[in-house]
Motif scaffolding. Sequence first.
Motif, mmCIF file in Angstrom:
data_model
loop_
_atom_site.group_PDB
_atom_site.id
_atom_site.type_symbol
_atom_site.label_atom_id
_atom_site.label_comp_id
_atom_site.label_asym_id
_atom_site.label_seq_id
_atom_site.Cartn_x
_atom_site.Cartn_y
_atom_site.Cartn_z
ATOM 1 N N ALA A 45 27.601 47.387 10.225
ATOM 2 C CA ALA A 45 27.683 47.630 8.793
ATOM 3 C C ALA A 45 28.994 47.122 8.195
ATOM 4 N N LEU A 46 30.091 47.353 8.910
ATOM 5 C CA LEU A 46 31.390 46.877 8.416
ATOM 6 C C LEU A 46 31.435 45.357 8.385
ATOM 7 N N GLU A 47 30.799 44.738 9.360
ATOM 8 C CA GLU A 47 30.733 43.278 9.396
ATOM 9 C C GLU A 47 29.903 42.752 8.225
ATOM 10 N N LEU A 48 28.822 43.441 7.903
ATOM 11 C CA LEU A 48 27.938 43.007 6.815
ATOM 12 C C LEU A 48 28.658 42.955 5.468
ATOM 13 N N VAL A 49 29.576 43.893 5.256
ATOM 14 C CA VAL A 49 30.280 43.926 3.965
ATOM 15 C C VAL A 49 31.699 43.360 4.077
ATOM 16 N N ASP A 50 31.979 42.703 5.206
ATOM 17 C CA ASP A 50 33.213 41.926 5.388
ATOM 18 C C ASP A 50 34.473 42.779 5.350
ATOM 19 N N VAL A 51 34.432 43.945 5.988
ATOM 20 C CA VAL A 51 35.643 44.775 6.104
ATOM 21 C C VAL A 51 35.866 45.232 7.542
ATOM 22 N N ALA A 52 35.321 44.497 8.499
ATOM 23 C CA ALA A 52 35.434 44.903 9.903
ATOM 24 C C ALA A 52 36.887 45.029 10.352
ATOM 25 N N GLU A 53 37.753 44.193 9.772
ATOM 26 C CA GLU A 53 39.165 44.220 10.174
ATOM 27 C C GLU A 53 39.893 45.475 9.690
ATOM 28 N N LEU A 54 39.240 46.258 8.839
ATOM 29 C CA LEU A 54 39.867 47.469 8.294
ATOM 30 C C LEU A 54 39.447 48.729 9.051
ATOM 31 N N ALA A 55 38.712 48.588 10.135
ATOM 32 C CA ALA A 55 38.093 49.733 10.809
ATOM 33 C C ALA A 55 39.071 50.860 11.126
ATOM 34 N N ALA A 56 40.294 50.530 11.494
ATOM 35 C CA ALA A 56 41.264 51.554 11.901
ATOM 36 C C ALA A 56 42.137 52.049 10.750
ATOM 37 N N LYS A 57 41.937 51.506 9.562
ATOM 38 C CA LYS A 57 42.756 51.883 8.412
ATOM 39 C C LYS A 57 42.278 53.202 7.805
ATOM 40 N N LEU A 58 43.222 53.952 7.244
ATOM 41 C CA LEU A 58 42.882 55.144 6.472
ATOM 42 C C LEU A 58 42.557 54.744 5.032
ATOM 43 N N PRO A 59 41.803 55.556 4.292
ATOM 44 C CA PRO A 59 41.458 55.218 2.915
ATOM 45 C C PRO A 59 42.666 54.902 2.036
ATOM 46 N N GLU A 60 43.791 55.587 2.266
ATOM 47 C CA GLU A 60 44.973 55.361 1.438
ATOM 48 C C GLU A 60 45.611 53.991 1.702
ATOM 49 N N ILE A 67 43.846 51.099 1.978
ATOM 50 C CA ILE A 67 43.000 49.999 1.538
ATOM 51 C C ILE A 67 42.849 50.038 0.020
ATOM 52 N N SER A 68 42.387 48.927 -0.552
ATOM 53 C CA SER A 68 42.240 48.833 -2.013
ATOM 54 C C SER A 68 40.970 49.540 -2.479
ATOM 55 N N GLY A 69 40.863 49.729 -3.797
ATOM 56 C CA GLY A 69 39.676 50.354 -4.355
ATOM 57 C C GLY A 69 38.412 49.564 -4.072
ATOM 58 N N GLY A 70 38.505 48.238 -4.182
ATOM 59 C CA GLY A 70 37.353 47.399 -3.894
ATOM 60 C C GLY A 70 36.934 47.482 -2.440
#
Length: 223
Positions: free
Chosen positions: A122-137, A139-142
């Motif tokens: 799912a993360l790969e499908l929406v092109d954010v796989a590299e953010l998997a270990a990041k906390l919500p704070e 990452i950007s709103g988008g």
Amino acid sequence: MTEIMVACDDVSRTYGTGPSAVVAVHGTTCTVPAGARIAIAGPSGSGKSTLLHLMAALERPTRGKVTWPGLPVTADTRAHLIGVVFQSPSLVPALNVAENTGLPLVIAGVDRSEVARRVAEALELVDVAELAAKLPEEISGGQAQRVAVARVLARRPRLVLADEPTGQLDHAAGRRLLDALLAATDHVQAALVVTTHDNAVADRLDTHWTMREGRLFTAVVQS
């Protein structure tokens, strides 16, 4: 014959009673076929979000009937095949991106290895796989909104209902989100309904419905 994911038959939704009652949706009849790409456009307060909530079974109609002919009969199994994307991503602050994406699956008791596989996909499908270990704070709103889309997609829905998904994003971020949402729903072969007051968003979908003062006025299929 094309399967119907959700059908509204003379559906109305009223809030309150007596002189103060507000009719949010008036006698609406419509269907969402499998694979559909539908925009429900209209100004704030026009009833489009209420109609979406009725389709998602988040609210019950005051009159009329909502059915899901192409989805399982029981409410519990059907709920897993309807994904709702809200205007705000509502990520859990203490969980990282991967954990937020997999949370509904964990709650549903899906095997851990299957959760990990679905989350990665799912993360790969929406092109954010590299953010998997990041906390919500972190990452950007988008990006957060794309994670919210991934959270829905990980459940393998057959119907995705997105309520003003670009409403809190700037134009560029909104365009990237819509790109991801369209590509991802194509990949999982889910029907998609998007509410919006932005004509640029509506123009990206094949079928245009317009709501005004609680009434569904038009259904136009783009050639």
